[in-house]
Structure formats: C-alpha cells, structure tokens
Design a protein around this motif. Structure first.
Motif, PDB file in Angstrom:
ATOM      1  N   GLY A 101       1.054  -1.146   0.001  1.00 34.21           N
ATOM      2  CA  GLY A 101       0.215   0.077   0.231  1.00 34.21           C
ATOM      3  C   GLY A 101       0.883   1.605   0.158  1.00 34.21           C
ATOM      4  O   GLY A 101       1.740   0.932   0.099  1.00 34.21           O
ATOM      5  N   GLN A 102       0.272   2.139   1.166  1.00 34.61           N
ATOM      6  CA  GLN A 102       1.136   3.360   0.822  1.00 34.61           C
ATOM      7  C   GLN A 102       0.191   4.474   2.054  1.00 34.61           C
ATOM      8  O   GLN A 102      -0.480   3.685   2.717  1.00 34.61           O
ATOM      9  CB  GLN A 102      -0.122   5.059  -0.307  1.00 34.61           C
ATOM     10  N   LEU A 103       1.511   4.990   2.852  1.00 35.33           N
ATOM     11  CA  LEU A 103       1.184   5.664   3.628  1.00 35.33           C
ATOM     12  C   LEU A 103       1.703   7.722   3.688  1.00 35.33           C
ATOM     13  O   LEU A 103       2.990   7.209   3.313  1.00 35.33           O
ATOM     14  CB  LEU A 103       1.717   5.096   4.896  1.00 35.33           C
ATOM     15  N   THR A 104       0.755   8.369   4.317  1.00 35.09           N
ATOM     16  CA  THR A 104       1.751   9.517   4.621  1.00 35.09           C
ATOM     17  C   THR A 104       2.258   9.368   5.621  1.00 35.09           C
ATOM     18  O   THR A 104       0.701   9.972   6.636  1.00 35.09           O
ATOM     19  CB  THR A 104       0.923  10.577   4.005  1.00 35.09           C
ATOM     20  N   VAL A 105       2.858  10.164   6.150  1.00 36.31           N
ATOM     21  CA  VAL A 105       3.227  10.785   7.997  1.00 36.31           C
ATOM     22  C   VAL A 105       3.563  12.096   8.063  1.00 36.31           C
ATOM     23  O   VAL A 105       3.903  12.438   6.628  1.00 36.31           O
ATOM     24  CB  VAL A 105       4.643   9.555   8.267  1.00 36.31           C
ATOM     25  N   LYS A 116       5.509   4.342  -0.190  1.00 34.94           N
ATOM     26  CA  LYS A 116       5.065   3.105  -0.864  1.00 34.94           C
ATOM     27  C   LYS A 116       5.501   1.458  -0.197  1.00 34.94           C
ATOM     28  O   LYS A 116       6.826   1.673  -0.132  1.00 34.94           O
ATOM     29  CB  LYS A 116       5.298   3.195  -2.157  1.00 34.94           C
ATOM     30  N   ALA A 117       4.946   0.809  -0.877  1.00 35.17           N
ATOM     31  CA  ALA A 117       5.174  -0.851  -0.895  1.00 35.17           C
ATOM     32  C   ALA A 117       6.509  -0.872  -0.709  1.00 35.17           C
ATOM     33  O   ALA A 117       7.247  -0.058  -1.936  1.00 35.17           O
ATOM     34  CB  ALA A 117       4.331  -1.713  -1.346  1.00 35.17           C
ATOM     35  N   ASN A 133      -2.971   6.572   5.165  1.00 41.49           N
ATOM     36  CA  ASN A 133      -3.428   5.780   4.249  1.00 41.49           C
ATOM     37  C   ASN A 133      -4.182   6.708   3.071  1.00 41.49           C
ATOM     38  O   ASN A 133      -5.240   6.361   2.823  1.00 41.49           O
ATOM     39  CB  ASN A 133      -3.949   4.722   4.335  1.00 41.49           C
ATOM     40  N   PRO A 134      -3.488   6.950   2.063  1.00 38.51           N
ATOM     41  CA  PRO A 134      -4.091   8.010   0.884  1.00 38.51           C
ATOM     42  C   PRO A 134      -4.052   6.899  -0.565  1.00 38.51           C
ATOM     43  O   PRO A 134      -5.359   7.631  -1.000  1.00 38.51           O
ATOM     44  CB  PRO A 134      -3.290   9.252   0.237  1.00 38.51           C
ATOM     45  N   GLY A 135      -3.867   5.752  -0.504  1.00 39.48           N
ATOM     46  CA  GLY A 135      -4.301   4.747  -1.258  1.00 39.48           C
ATOM     47  C   GLY A 135      -5.660   4.532  -1.390  1.00 39.48           C
ATOM     48  O   GLY A 135      -6.524   4.385  -0.537  1.00 39.48           O
ATOM     49  N   LYS A 136      -6.440   3.154  -2.007  1.00 42.08           N
ATOM     50  CA  LYS A 136      -7.277   2.766  -2.784  1.00 42.08           C
ATOM     51  C   LYS A 136      -7.084   1.136  -2.281  1.00 42.08           C
ATOM     52  O   LYS A 136      -8.025   0.047  -1.835  1.00 42.08           O
ATOM     53  CB  LYS A 136      -7.729   2.447  -3.787  1.00 42.08           C
ATOM     54  N   THR A 137      -6.075   0.738  -1.454  1.00 42.37           N
ATOM     55  CA  THR A 137      -5.931  -0.293  -0.576  1.00 42.37           C
ATOM     56  C   THR A 137      -5.084  -0.618   0.519  1.00 42.37           C
ATOM     57  O   THR A 137      -4.761   0.465   0.669  1.00 42.37           O
ATOM     58  CB  THR A 137      -4.973  -1.331  -1.074  1.00 42.37           C
ATOM     59  N   PRO A 138      -5.259  -1.372   1.369  1.00 39.39           N
ATOM     60  CA  PRO A 138      -5.035  -1.698   2.894  1.00 39.39           C
ATOM     61  C   PRO A 138      -3.498  -0.986   2.437  1.00 39.39           C
ATOM     62  O   PRO A 138      -2.712  -1.216   1.994  1.00 39.39           O
ATOM     63  CB  PRO A 138      -5.348  -2.560   3.364  1.00 39.39           C
TER      64      PRO A 138
END
Length: 159
Positions: A101-105, A116-117, A133-138
């Motif tokens: 997935g994606q993550l923004t801190v 990103k992964a 999580n700005p993405g469309k998947t966990p």
C-alpha cells in the motif's frame, strides 16, 4: 555467567541494542517464509540494506539508547484506505518497512513523508505526528521499536 566487567560494557554500549534491532527487523521481514534462507555467503542470496542512518526521516539526530533493560517490540499495522491515525509520538527509536500500500506520515509542523510498498522509514522520536493511507488498498507496515522495559512505545497526543 557474565563477569561484572562484561556486564558493565554491555550496559554502556549501544551496539548490542542496535544488533538486536537489526536482527528483529530481519526476523519480522522474513516471517512467513516457508524455508530457512541460507546465510549471505551462499550463491543466490541477495542482501539489500534498506536504511542505515543516525537520523529520523525529518533529518533530526536520533537520541541515545536508554540505559535500562532493552525491550524490542515488533508490531504489524494494517491501515484501511482513507484512514487517518490519531496524532501520537514515540518516546523510543523505531524503524519500519511498508510492506504493502501507501502511507503518508505528517509531523506536527506539517512536514510530510510519503511511503510506497517496500519503503523503509526511521520514525520521529518525541515529535507528534500521524499517518494516513491515501491509497485505495490497505497499507501494511511492520514497525520495530527499540525501547526500555516499562516505557511506553507510543503515546497519544492530547488534543
């Protein structure tokens, strides 16, 4: 049995704690592998250093390790799409790898770090922040905390 001299040396040096953190992260990342991997000296083995630093992602120098009994904690977080975590801070050093997935801190000062992964992160210490999580998947992230027994690893930030 350790001699008092060896005990004193092991308590004063951060290197044993660093070795434990690195080993713990390696174990966490290889958990689930069905076969024991050969040591790096074997043909076909690829070792990729993801991060080696004395600073957190915002550029601040990491603090010294605590002097008490070391305690390693490994956590796996699964963050749903669009989810924003509550603001918090870590009083201990921790590092993580985003496995999917994606993550923004986002730090309290507004500074952002996008993952990103496969990306590693050395987290902020004693600095309020939150993740989203700005993405469309966990998003799945495995965190390794190098703390001290009896000390919290995450503290909720008061609003």
């Amino acid at each position: 049995a350790l001699t008092s001299e060896r005990r004193a040396r092991s308590n004063s040096s951060p290197r044993p704690m660093l070795r434990v953190v690195i080993y713990s992260l390696a174990v966490a990342l290889t958990a689930g592998c069905s076969a024991l991997r050969p040591p790096p000296s074997k043909p076909g083995v690829v070792v990729q250093e993801l991060v080696k630093t004395t600073r957190s992602w915002d550029g601040n120098l990491l603090p010294a390790y605590p002097r008490g009994q070391p305690q390693i904690t490994i956590r796996r977080f699964t963050i749903p799409p669009g989810c924003r975590l509550e603001p918090h801070f870590h009083p201990v050093i921790n590092a993580a790898v985003l496995t999917s997935g994606q993550l923004t801190v986002i730090a309290a000062n507004g500074r952002k770090h996008h993952l990103k992964a496969g990306d590693p992160i050395v987290e902020l210490v004693d600095t309020p922040h939150y993740g989203m999580n700005p993405g469309k998947t966990p998003a799945e992230i495995i965190d390794v905390y190098a703390g001290e027994a009896g000390t919290p690893i995450t503290v909720a930030k008061q609003r």
